[in-house]
Design an enzyme around this catalytic site. Structure first.
Site, mmCIF file in Angstrom:
data_model
loop_
_atom_site.group_PDB
_atom_site.id
_atom_site.type_symbol
_atom_site.label_atom_id
_atom_site.label_comp_id
_atom_site.label_asym_id
_atom_site.label_seq_id
_atom_site.Cartn_x
_atom_site.Cartn_y
_atom_site.Cartn_z
ATOM 1 N N GLY A 164 0.815 -1.215 0.000
ATOM 2 C CA GLY A 164 0.000 0.000 0.000
ATOM 3 C C GLY A 164 0.847 1.262 0.000
ATOM 4 O O GLY A 164 0.506 2.250 -0.662
ATOM 5 N N THR A 165 1.949 1.249 0.726
ATOM 6 C CA THR A 165 2.794 2.448 0.813
ATOM 7 C C THR A 165 3.332 2.824 -0.559
ATOM 8 O O THR A 165 3.271 3.993 -0.973
ATOM 9 C CB THR A 165 3.958 2.207 1.802
ATOM 10 O OG1 THR A 165 3.406 1.877 3.070
ATOM 11 C CG2 THR A 165 4.832 3.436 1.924
ATOM 12 N N ASN A 199 -8.057 4.564 8.429
ATOM 13 C CA ASN A 199 -7.465 3.389 9.065
ATOM 14 C C ASN A 199 -7.523 3.438 10.582
ATOM 15 O O ASN A 199 -7.431 2.412 11.242
ATOM 16 C CB ASN A 199 -6.008 3.238 8.624
ATOM 17 C CG ASN A 199 -5.220 4.500 8.795
ATOM 18 O OD1 ASN A 199 -5.486 5.503 8.119
ATOM 19 N ND2 ASN A 199 -4.261 4.498 9.704
ATOM 20 N N THR A 225 11.193 -7.250 -11.108
ATOM 21 C CA THR A 225 10.647 -8.585 -11.374
ATOM 22 C C THR A 225 9.343 -8.772 -10.616
ATOM 23 O O THR A 225 9.263 -8.478 -9.419
ATOM 24 C CB THR A 225 11.673 -9.666 -10.970
ATOM 25 O OG1 THR A 225 12.833 -9.482 -11.767
ATOM 26 C CG2 THR A 225 11.111 -11.063 -11.189
ATOM 27 N N CYS A 253 4.151 5.683 15.769
ATOM 28 C CA CYS A 253 5.227 5.990 16.718
ATOM 29 C C CYS A 253 6.343 6.670 15.929
ATOM 30 O O CYS A 253 6.581 6.332 14.779
ATOM 31 C CB CYS A 253 5.820 4.716 17.295
ATOM 32 S SG CYS A 253 4.795 3.936 18.526
HETATM 33 N N1 PLP Z 1 -2.754 3.062 3.787
HETATM 34 C C1 PLP Z 1 -3.492 2.698 4.846
HETATM 35 C C2 PLP Z 1 -4.825 3.342 5.070
HETATM 36 C C3 PLP Z 1 -3.015 1.731 5.735
HETATM 37 O O1 PLP Z 1 -3.751 1.390 6.791
HETATM 38 C C4 PLP Z 1 -1.746 1.156 5.496
HETATM 39 C C5 PLP Z 1 -1.173 0.166 6.436
HETATM 40 O O2 PLP Z 1 -1.211 0.350 7.626
HETATM 41 C C6 PLP Z 1 -1.034 1.549 4.353
HETATM 42 C C7 PLP Z 1 -1.557 2.513 3.533
HETATM 43 C C8 PLP Z 1 0.306 0.971 4.026
HETATM 44 O O3 PLP Z 1 0.150 -0.301 3.438
HETATM 45 P P1 PLP Z 1 1.387 -1.323 3.407
HETATM 46 O O4 PLP Z 1 1.571 -1.805 4.814
HETATM 47 O O5 PLP Z 1 0.934 -2.427 2.475
HETATM 48 O O6 PLP Z 1 2.559 -0.588 2.881
#
Ligand code: PLP
Length: 375
Positions: free
Chosen positions: A71-72, A149, A233, A314
């Site tokens: 996600g990041t 989140n 890859t 944190c």
């Molecule tokens: N976006 C949200 C809303 C999340 O809750 C998180 C993970 O905590 C992320 C992005 C990041 O995802 P990843 O852990 O797959 O990098």
């Protein structure tokens, strides 16, 4: 879960057996999906079938899915990739976004972009009227998460998407917490971030669902994989695990979550439920416990075998007051006295009952430890 009552699915979910089986199958094979020989083509087939399977489950076109390391990376690619490909220099970004969105926005601010933050109300909902007023021809991108989140509030994303379309401005939405919880239909949004490990897939796999017609600057340069948007890859096993986790039978945890909320309110009557009471993720419950340091409460519950989260980040091991709660108008004390409980596919009544049994004493002790015992 080895005797632990795990109430932290929003951080990461246990691996679903379907995902493990799919990955084991692929790990026992050799073949780079970009290779032209039979083994490579077999790996490519696994990737493309998984792409189609994931796309079908979120109303996306398979060709729009760009696999990433999570996600990041998907958020970074959505924000930086779209902003850097644009001739415009203004970004509108939700104030209560995840750091995977806020931090690339801050990095872009350091590179000459003007970043305006969109306020949220006391329930964590974006102010759509504010967005309507702020949208103009000079905006390169709007970023509004699908659901929060920490407090679980679901955003009016259809309304946001309509506004953005009217102004021909691309919309990036972080749907990491929504995937697997709601029926996700990404078709009206330019760029959507998802992640495998929140749905019982592997850590380190995710995707940006990016409209093929959207101009984007790649962040990684190399072999030109993933339609030249994301070189590297392609992880066939991880992607197969992602698809298998998402396709696994849905588990409706809403009744369990409602019971958790009820039991917390009965056992700790002054607990305050944060976020939208109705428009919230079905697996999320987020409370403030006035006068009770959240980090102390977390450790006391952990000692009783109940794993929860303060929900906020944190920095160097020091808990920070949640920027989400602060954006919602909470003061630092209340923001620092909060816990997030999140459920998922393997959650059970015994997890909720264990929390309810441990909570009153833990709250009492945490209040004493905080030196702020209430009468
Ligand atoms: N976006 C949200 C809303 C999340 O809750 C998180 C993970 O905590 C992320 C992005 C990041 O995802 P990843 O852990 O797959 O990098």
């Amino acid at each position: 879960m080895g005797g632990v009552h795990y109430l932290d699915y929003a951080a990461t979910a246990p691996l679903r057996p379907e995902a493990l089986a799919a990955m084991q199958r692929q790990w026992s094979q050799v073949g780079n999906p970009s290779s032209l020989h039979t083994a490579g083509r077999a790996a490519r087939r696994v990737v493309e079938e998984s792409r189609e399977q994931i796309a079908a489950l979120i109303a996306a076109k398979p060709a729009d899915i760009v696999f990433t390391s999570g996600g990041t990376e998907a958020d970074n690619l959505g924000l930086k990739g779209i902003a850097m490909a644009s001739s415009k220099r203004r970004l509108l970004v939700g104030a209560a976004e995840h750091h995977a969105v806020l931090d690339p926005a801050a990095a872009l601010a350091g590179q000459g972009f003007q970043v305006d933050y969109l306020p949220v109300d006391a329930l964590g909902r974006i102010d759509v009227d504010y967005l309507a007023d702020a949208l103009s021809d000079d905006v390169a991108l709007v970023a509004v998460m699908w659901a929060n989140n920490e407090v679980g509030t679901i955003q009016p994303i259809d309304e946001v998407a309509r506004l953005c379309r009217r102004h021909h401005v691309p919309l990036h939405s972080d749907a990491v917490q929504v995937l697997g919880q709601l029926d996700l239909d990404v078709s009206g949004v330019t760029s959507v971030a998802i992640s495998a490990h929140k749905v019982g897939g592997p850590v380190g796999v995710g995707a940006l669902v990016l409209d093929r017609n959207q101009a984007v600057s790649p962040l990684l340069h190399g072999g030109g994989q993933e339609r030249d948007v994301r070189s590297g890859t392609v992880d066939a096993a991880g992607i197969a695990g992602f698809a298998a986790a998402l396709a696994a039978p849905k588990v409706d945890v809403r009744p369990l979550r409602d019971d958790l909320i009820r039991q917390v309110m009965v056992t700790v009557p002054d607990a305050v439920l944060n976020g939208d009471p109705v428009e919230r993720l079905p697996n999320n419950a987020h409370f403030s416990f006035p006068g009770c340091p959240g980090d102390a409460l977390l450790m006391l519950l952990d000692a009783q075998g109940v794993a929860v989260s303060t929900g906020s980040a944190c920095t160097a091991g020091i808990p920070q007051p949640s920027h989400v709660l602060m954006a919602m108008g909470a003061d630092e004390d209340l923001a620092g006295s909060s816990l997030r409980f999140s459920l998922g596919w393997a959650s059970s009544q015994s997890d909720v009952d264990a929390l309810a049994a441990a909570l009153p004493q833990a709250v009492e002790r945490a209040r004493r430890a905080g030196g702020r015992r209430r009468s």
